[in-house]
Design a protein around this motif. Structure first.
Motif, PDB file in Angstrom:
ATOM      1  N   GLU A  88       0.808  -1.227   0.000  1.00 40.34           N
ATOM      2  CA  GLU A  88       0.000   0.000   0.000  1.00 40.34           C
ATOM      3  C   GLU A  88       0.837   1.272   0.000  1.00 40.34           C
ATOM      4  O   GLU A  88       0.387   2.318  -0.473  1.00 40.34           O
ATOM      5  CB  GLU A  88      -1.002   0.006   1.156  1.00 40.34           C
ATOM      6  N   ILE A  89       2.064   1.228   0.500  1.00 45.52           N
ATOM      7  CA  ILE A  89       2.916   2.417   0.506  1.00 45.52           C
ATOM      8  C   ILE A  89       3.455   2.714  -0.895  1.00 45.52           C
ATOM      9  O   ILE A  89       3.571   3.867  -1.282  1.00 45.52           O
ATOM     10  CB  ILE A  89       4.083   2.251   1.512  1.00 45.52           C
ATOM     11  N   THR A  90       3.759   1.670  -1.651  1.00 42.76           N
ATOM     12  CA  THR A  90       4.395   1.852  -2.964  1.00 42.76           C
ATOM     13  C   THR A  90       3.471   1.598  -4.154  1.00 42.76           C
ATOM     14  O   THR A  90       3.889   1.754  -5.299  1.00 42.76           O
ATOM     15  CB  THR A  90       5.620   0.927  -3.093  1.00 42.76           C
ATOM     16  N   GLU A  91       2.242   1.232  -3.900  1.00 44.05           N
ATOM     17  CA  GLU A  91       1.358   0.799  -4.992  1.00 44.05           C
ATOM     18  C   GLU A  91       1.143   1.842  -6.087  1.00 44.05           C
ATOM     19  O   GLU A  91       0.893   1.497  -7.236  1.00 44.05           O
ATOM     20  CB  GLU A  91       0.011   0.327  -4.448  1.00 44.05           C
ATOM     21  N   LYS A  92       1.259   3.120  -5.765  1.00 42.40           N
ATOM     22  CA  LYS A  92       1.063   4.177  -6.759  1.00 42.40           C
ATOM     23  C   LYS A  92       2.383   4.729  -7.297  1.00 42.40           C
ATOM     24  O   LYS A  92       2.383   5.635  -8.130  1.00 42.40           O
ATOM     25  CB  LYS A  92       0.224   5.303  -6.168  1.00 42.40           C
ATOM     26  N   LEU A  93       3.485   4.182  -6.856  1.00 40.56           N
ATOM     27  CA  LEU A  93       4.808   4.616  -7.291  1.00 40.56           C
ATOM     28  C   LEU A  93       4.963   4.382  -8.791  1.00 40.56           C
ATOM     29  O   LEU A  93       4.780   3.262  -9.260  1.00 40.56           O
ATOM     30  CB  LEU A  93       5.877   3.835  -6.512  1.00 40.56           C
ATOM     31  N   PRO A  94       5.266   5.421  -9.578  1.00 41.81           N
ATOM     32  CA  PRO A  94       5.458   5.220 -11.009  1.00 41.81           C
ATOM     33  C   PRO A  94       6.657   4.315 -11.294  1.00 41.81           C
ATOM     34  O   PRO A  94       7.744   4.529 -10.761  1.00 41.81           O
ATOM     35  CB  PRO A  94       5.711   6.629 -11.549  1.00 41.81           C
ATOM     36  N   VAL A  95       6.418   3.299 -12.127  1.00 39.10           N
ATOM     37  CA  VAL A  95       7.470   2.360 -12.500  1.00 39.10           C
ATOM     38  C   VAL A  95       7.557   2.315 -14.020  1.00 39.10           C
ATOM     39  O   VAL A  95       6.571   2.010 -14.697  1.00 39.10           O
ATOM     40  CB  VAL A  95       7.197   0.940 -11.952  1.00 39.10           C
ATOM     41  N   VAL A  96       8.743   2.633 -14.516  1.00 41.28           N
ATOM     42  CA  VAL A  96       9.021   2.583 -15.946  1.00 41.28           C
ATOM     43  C   VAL A  96       9.930   1.395 -16.196  1.00 41.28           C
ATOM     44  O   VAL A  96      11.037   1.330 -15.657  1.00 41.28           O
ATOM     45  CB  VAL A  96       9.710   3.882 -16.430  1.00 41.28           C
ATOM     46  N   GLU A 103      10.194  -8.654 -26.402  1.00 44.86           N
ATOM     47  CA  GLU A 103       9.242  -9.768 -26.412  1.00 44.86           C
ATOM     48  C   GLU A 103       7.853  -9.297 -25.989  1.00 44.86           C
ATOM     49  O   GLU A 103       7.691  -8.648 -24.958  1.00 44.86           O
ATOM     50  CB  GLU A 103       9.731 -10.885 -25.483  1.00 44.86           C
ATOM     51  N   GLU A 104       6.877  -9.667 -26.791  1.00 43.00           N
ATOM     52  CA  GLU A 104       5.483  -9.271 -26.540  1.00 43.00           C
ATOM     53  C   GLU A 104       5.017  -9.709 -25.156  1.00 43.00           C
ATOM     54  O   GLU A 104       4.341  -8.961 -24.444  1.00 43.00           O
ATOM     55  CB  GLU A 104       4.580  -9.867 -27.631  1.00 43.00           C
ATOM     56  N   ARG A 105       5.385 -10.924 -24.738  1.00 45.66           N
ATOM     57  CA  ARG A 105       4.914 -11.413 -23.436  1.00 45.66           C
ATOM     58  C   ARG A 105       5.483 -10.584 -22.286  1.00 45.66           C
ATOM     59  O   ARG A 105       4.814 -10.381 -21.283  1.00 45.66           O
ATOM     60  CB  ARG A 105       5.214 -12.895 -23.256  1.00 45.66           C
ATOM     61  N   ASP A 106       6.724 -10.084 -22.417  1.00 44.43           N
ATOM     62  CA  ASP A 106       7.296  -9.221 -21.383  1.00 44.43           C
ATOM     63  C   ASP A 106       6.541  -7.896 -21.311  1.00 44.43           C
ATOM     64  O   ASP A 106       6.238  -7.397 -20.227  1.00 44.43           O
ATOM     65  CB  ASP A 106       8.777  -8.959 -21.648  1.00 44.43           C
ATOM     66  N   LEU A 107       6.235  -7.342 -22.468  1.00 46.44           N
ATOM     67  CA  LEU A 107       5.479  -6.095 -22.541  1.00 46.44           C
ATOM     68  C   LEU A 107       4.104  -6.261 -21.903  1.00 46.44           C
ATOM     69  O   LEU A 107       3.716  -5.490 -21.016  1.00 46.44           O
ATOM     70  CB  LEU A 107       5.340  -5.665 -24.009  1.00 46.44           C
ATOM     71  N   VAL A 108       3.384  -7.280 -22.320  1.00 48.83           N
ATOM     72  CA  VAL A 108       2.027  -7.526 -21.817  1.00 48.83           C
ATOM     73  C   VAL A 108       2.054  -7.800 -20.317  1.00 48.83           C
ATOM     74  O   VAL A 108       1.257  -7.223 -19.551  1.00 48.83           O
ATOM     75  CB  VAL A 108       1.358  -8.690 -22.593  1.00 48.83           C
ATOM     76  N   HIS A 109       2.969  -8.653 -19.877  1.00 47.56           N
ATOM     77  CA  HIS A 109       3.032  -8.999 -18.460  1.00 47.56           C
ATOM     78  C   HIS A 109       3.377  -7.773 -17.614  1.00 47.56           C
ATOM     79  O   HIS A 109       2.837  -7.585 -16.517  1.00 47.56           O
ATOM     80  CB  HIS A 109       4.034 -10.131 -18.241  1.00 47.56           C
ATOM     81  N   SER A 110       4.258  -6.927 -18.116  1.00 46.19           N
ATOM     82  CA  SER A 110       4.613  -5.700 -17.386  1.00 46.19           C
ATOM     83  C   SER A 110       3.389  -4.829 -17.161  1.00 46.19           C
ATOM     84  O   SER A 110       3.148  -4.334 -16.053  1.00 46.19           O
ATOM     85  CB  SER A 110       5.685  -4.912 -18.153  1.00 46.19           C
ATOM     86  N   TYR A 111       2.604  -4.641 -18.208  1.00 42.31           N
ATOM     87  CA  TYR A 111       1.401  -3.816 -18.057  1.00 42.31           C
ATOM     88  C   TYR A 111       0.344  -4.503 -17.197  1.00 42.31           C
ATOM     89  O   TYR A 111      -0.356  -3.841 -16.427  1.00 42.31           O
ATOM     90  CB  TYR A 111       0.828  -3.423 -19.418  1.00 42.31           C
ATOM     91  N   GLU A 112       0.239  -5.820 -17.299  1.00 42.79           N
ATOM     92  CA  GLU A 112      -0.712  -6.547 -16.449  1.00 42.79           C
ATOM     93  C   GLU A 112      -0.365  -6.383 -14.969  1.00 42.79           C
ATOM     94  O   GLU A 112      -1.260  -6.323 -14.120  1.00 42.79           O
ATOM     95  CB  GLU A 112      -0.715  -8.034 -16.800  1.00 42.79           C
ATOM     96  N   LEU A 113       0.924  -6.283 -14.662  1.00 43.04           N
ATOM     97  CA  LEU A 113       1.358  -6.120 -13.277  1.00 43.04           C
ATOM     98  C   LEU A 113       1.339  -4.667 -12.818  1.00 43.04           C
ATOM     99  O   LEU A 113       1.621  -4.377 -11.661  1.00 43.04           O
ATOM    100  CB  LEU A 113       2.754  -6.714 -13.085  1.00 43.04           C
ATOM    101  N   GLY A 114       1.027  -3.740 -13.729  1.00 43.40           N
ATOM    102  CA  GLY A 114       0.873  -2.344 -13.321  1.00 43.40           C
ATOM    103  C   GLY A 114       1.997  -1.407 -13.703  1.00 43.40           C
ATOM    104  O   GLY A 114       2.116  -0.321 -13.110  1.00 43.40           O
ATOM    105  N   ALA A 115       2.822  -1.759 -14.679  1.00 41.72           N
ATOM    106  CA  ALA A 115       3.860  -0.831 -15.139  1.00 41.72           C
ATOM    107  C   ALA A 115       3.193   0.424 -15.688  1.00 41.72           C
ATOM    108  O   ALA A 115       2.131   0.356 -16.312  1.00 41.72           O
ATOM    109  CB  ALA A 115       4.724  -1.471 -16.219  1.00 41.72           C
ATOM    110  N   ASN A 116       3.809   1.570 -15.454  1.00 40.71           N
ATOM    111  CA  ASN A 116       3.283   2.824 -15.988  1.00 40.71           C
ATOM    112  C   ASN A 116       3.767   3.079 -17.414  1.00 40.71           C
ATOM    113  O   ASN A 116       3.132   3.818 -18.158  1.00 40.71           O
ATOM    114  CB  ASN A 116       3.699   4.002 -15.107  1.00 40.71           C
ATOM    115  N   SER A 117       4.888   2.461 -17.760  1.00 50.74           N
ATOM    116  CA  SER A 117       5.451   2.640 -19.080  1.00 50.74           C
ATOM    117  C   SER A 117       6.422   1.502 -19.359  1.00 50.74           C
ATOM    118  O   SER A 117       6.990   0.919 -18.432  1.00 50.74           O
ATOM    119  CB  SER A 117       6.189   3.991 -19.139  1.00 50.74           C
TER     120      SER A 117
END
Length: 146
Positions: A88-96, A103-117
């Motif tokens: 809860e402390i870091t959940e809104k922390l921007p992560v690039v 690899e498409e799966r790395d891109l998709v998985h990153s966004y599924e886990l909440g990457a900002n970019s």
């Protein structure tokens, strides 16, 4: 390292060469003077959650943005991202995600886990430097945090 110093950019990168280029690009363009570079995901989690060598660091003193490599030893970038989003402390922390993986799966998985970019590291020095400068400019100057 002063465990309670203010960090604006947390760069998590196992490649010394890529880290040095990123640090130079950020500093050259006066994006931030408060940058911390860590070498793997385990070190990043220890830093963010005040464990190990960072015990005693205030976990409420979070960076403005994390530039996170994907493929790292010990704990990879996706595991770090998942842990950041589950706290809860870091959940809104921007992560690039700043990675060499196209690899498409790395891109998709990153966004599924909440990457900002998700940014693929350019191979050429000038392009890499420009990308890091633009990332820093956006996340440090333009972006408004909650």
């Amino acid at each position: 390292m002063d465990v309670n110093k203010t960090v604006e950019i947390l760069l998590v990168e196992d490649s010394d060469q890529d880290a040095e280029l990123a640090l130079r690009a950020l500093k050259k363009n006066n994006i931030s003077n408060k940058i911390t570079r860590l070498r793997d995901g385990e070190e990043a989690l220890d830093f963010l959650f005040g464990r190990g060598e960072f015990e005693g660091r205030s976990v409420h003193n979070i960076p403005r943005v994390v530039l996170l490599d994907l493929k790292m030893p010990k704990v990879d970038g996706l595991e770090v991202l998942k842990a950041i989003r589950e706290n809860e402390i870091t959940e809104k922390l921007p992560v690039v995600m700043l990675t060499s993986s196209k690899e498409e799966r790395d891109l998709v998985h990153s966004y599924e886990l909440g990457a900002n970019s998700y940014i693929v590291k350019p191979v050429e020095f000038e392009s890499f430097t420009k990308s890091v400068r633009d990332i820093g400019f956006y996340w440090m100057i333009l972006n408004e945090l909650p």
